[in-house]
Design a protein around this motif. Sequence first.
Motif, short mmCIF file in Angstrom:
data_model
loop_
_atom_site.label_atom_id
_atom_site.label_comp_id
_atom_site.label_asym_id
_atom_site.label_seq_id
_atom_site.Cartn_x
_atom_site.Cartn_y
_atom_site.Cartn_z
N ILE A 84 8.39 -1.49 9.58
CA ILE A 84 7.42 -2.57 9.50
C ILE A 84 6.05 -1.93 9.46
O ILE A 84 5.73 -1.05 10.29
N LEU A 85 5.24 -2.34 8.50
CA LEU A 85 3.94 -1.69 8.30
C LEU A 85 2.83 -2.73 8.32
O LEU A 85 2.94 -3.78 7.70
N TYR A 86 1.78 -2.42 9.06
CA TYR A 86 0.54 -3.17 8.98
C TYR A 86 -0.47 -2.27 8.28
O TYR A 86 -0.75 -1.16 8.75
N ARG A 87 -1.01 -2.72 7.15
CA ARG A 87 -1.92 -1.89 6.38
C ARG A 87 -3.06 -2.73 5.82
O ARG A 87 -2.81 -3.77 5.19
N GLU A 88 -4.25 -2.28 6.06
CA GLU A 88 -5.44 -2.86 5.43
C GLU A 88 -6.18 -1.72 4.74
O GLU A 88 -6.43 -0.67 5.35
N ALA A 89 -6.51 -1.90 3.46
CA ALA A 89 -7.20 -0.85 2.70
C ALA A 89 -8.18 -1.50 1.73
O ALA A 89 -7.90 -1.60 0.53
N GLY A 90 -9.29 -1.97 2.25
CA GLY A 90 -10.29 -2.60 1.41
C GLY A 90 -9.82 -3.91 0.80
O GLY A 90 -8.86 -4.53 1.27
N GLU A 91 -10.49 -4.33 -0.27
CA GLU A 91 -10.17 -5.59 -0.93
C GLU A 91 -8.83 -5.53 -1.65
O GLU A 91 -8.21 -6.56 -1.91
N GLY A 92 -8.35 -4.34 -1.98
CA GLY A 92 -7.12 -4.20 -2.76
C GLY A 92 -5.85 -4.32 -1.96
O GLY A 92 -4.76 -4.46 -2.54
N ASP A 93 -5.93 -4.26 -0.64
CA ASP A 93 -4.74 -4.37 0.19
C ASP A 93 -5.11 -5.07 1.48
O ASP A 93 -5.47 -4.45 2.48
N GLU A 94 -5.03 -6.40 1.45
CA GLU A 94 -5.36 -7.21 2.62
C GLU A 94 -4.15 -7.98 3.12
O GLU A 94 -4.28 -8.92 3.90
N GLU A 95 -2.96 -7.57 2.68
CA GLU A 95 -1.75 -8.30 3.05
C GLU A 95 -1.42 -8.16 4.53
O GLU A 95 -0.73 -8.98 5.11
N GLY A 96 -1.90 -7.07 5.15
CA GLY A 96 -1.65 -6.88 6.56
C GLY A 96 -0.20 -6.49 6.83
O GLY A 96 0.28 -5.48 6.34
N LEU A 97 0.49 -7.31 7.62
CA LEU A 97 1.85 -6.99 8.05
C LEU A 97 2.84 -7.23 6.93
O LEU A 97 2.82 -8.28 6.29
N ARG A 98 3.74 -6.27 6.72
CA ARG A 98 4.79 -6.42 5.70
C ARG A 98 5.98 -5.53 6.04
O ARG A 98 5.85 -4.57 6.83
N LEU A 99 7.12 -5.84 5.43
CA LEU A 99 8.29 -4.98 5.53
C LEU A 99 8.12 -3.87 4.50
O LEU A 99 8.18 -4.10 3.30
N ASP A 100 7.91 -2.66 4.98
CA ASP A 100 7.66 -1.54 4.08
C ASP A 100 8.94 -1.15 3.34
O ASP A 100 8.97 -1.03 2.12
N TYR A 101 10.00 -0.94 4.11
CA TYR A 101 11.31 -0.68 3.50
C TYR A 101 12.40 -1.02 4.50
O TYR A 101 12.16 -1.07 5.72
#
Length: 398
Positions: A84-101
């Motif tokens: 489970i991954l929480y990722r924020e990377a500027g305007e191009g990645d604001e999805e936050g929490l997601r199932l990475d794999y």
Amino acid sequence: MMASRRSRWSSLLLAGLLEATAVHADGLADTRFRIQGFAAQTLISSTNNNFFGESRDAISTDFTEIGLQAFWLPVESLQLSGQILYREAGEGDEEGLRLDYAQADWRFYQSDTTQLGIKLGKVKVPYGLYNETRDVPFTRPSILLPQAIYLDSSRSVLIAAPGAIFHASAIGAQGTLDFTLGWAQPDFDSEAVEYVFLGRNRPGALKGSSAFSSSLRWETPTDTTLMLTYVDANADYEPGTPDTLGAGEIHFRNLLLSFQQRLDTVTLTAEYGQPRTDRSGFGPAFPDGGRDSITRYVQGEWRFHPEWEVVLRNEVNYRDKTDKTGRKLQAATGLPAHAMYSDDWVIGLRWDVTPNFMLRAEYHHVDGTSWVPGLDNPDIFATEQRWNMGLLQAAYRF
């Protein structure tokens, strides 16, 4: 306001992950099951162009990574794993929490020298030396992977996807040979990916239809890694309302060559690819055509002290090998020539304060803007050819 809200979410999620780790502490001692995680926060400041937020002549805090991984071996031939991954990377990645794999790896044949298996689920896609572990800060050679090869703006296309991957490995006197062959449904459905393949955000949706991948990796007894990776991915565009584009198709493919040599305290790495992108069916507003790119980098890592490491890298990206300087594009469209290339010199320093806590600093001197995130720089005419970027990162693993 946005930055503070993201920070609160990051803190809450990290607290939850730490609590989950404590709950499963007894399971950590079991070699058949383990749970682990990481958290990293990066500060970015740049000149002339934005990267991962409003970093131009400012400090952006919009690069946050938090992950929780689990591995379970219910029987010797089957491994279940996920993240489970929480990722924020500027305007191009604001999805936050997601199932990475989330994948099941069934090794249906095993002997002393040979192993055959298949991975099913949302599988990690083998692509070059770093793709399968790129989300974990401790496994990267630098804060940012070489953008010439591992472009963060289109990471969702190759990072992981629903599908199946057959894998085989053999051990002999000449080292270890690993082979993979897979099919998956890639994720093209993001605004950042549309900027990469369609030039800007469009009213319609770009949907991944299929992706084929194959890799061959040889680990020699002399601590040398040689690898070939091939990917072939397709996406279909569904027009929106209103829309100047028709129902077109994107076809991307690349053969990537990778080399790594480990020499006691020094590691030398190089990767080279010539991606090909074709488009068709979009209509006169986006004519049919294709483009061959060139992507490469050379990198050296020196562990000059058990706790300290320095990295030096040069990476080059030409979006069109027949128009390396971008002058043809500028003459035909008026767009900035520097959008077609980048030449990046990178120096970085890593300090492993403890086995679980790492601090990093990194500096980029860049000529060109071919991998500058489009969503962070919506006005392409406001971007500038020469720019610098500094990054500071704190990372923790548990």
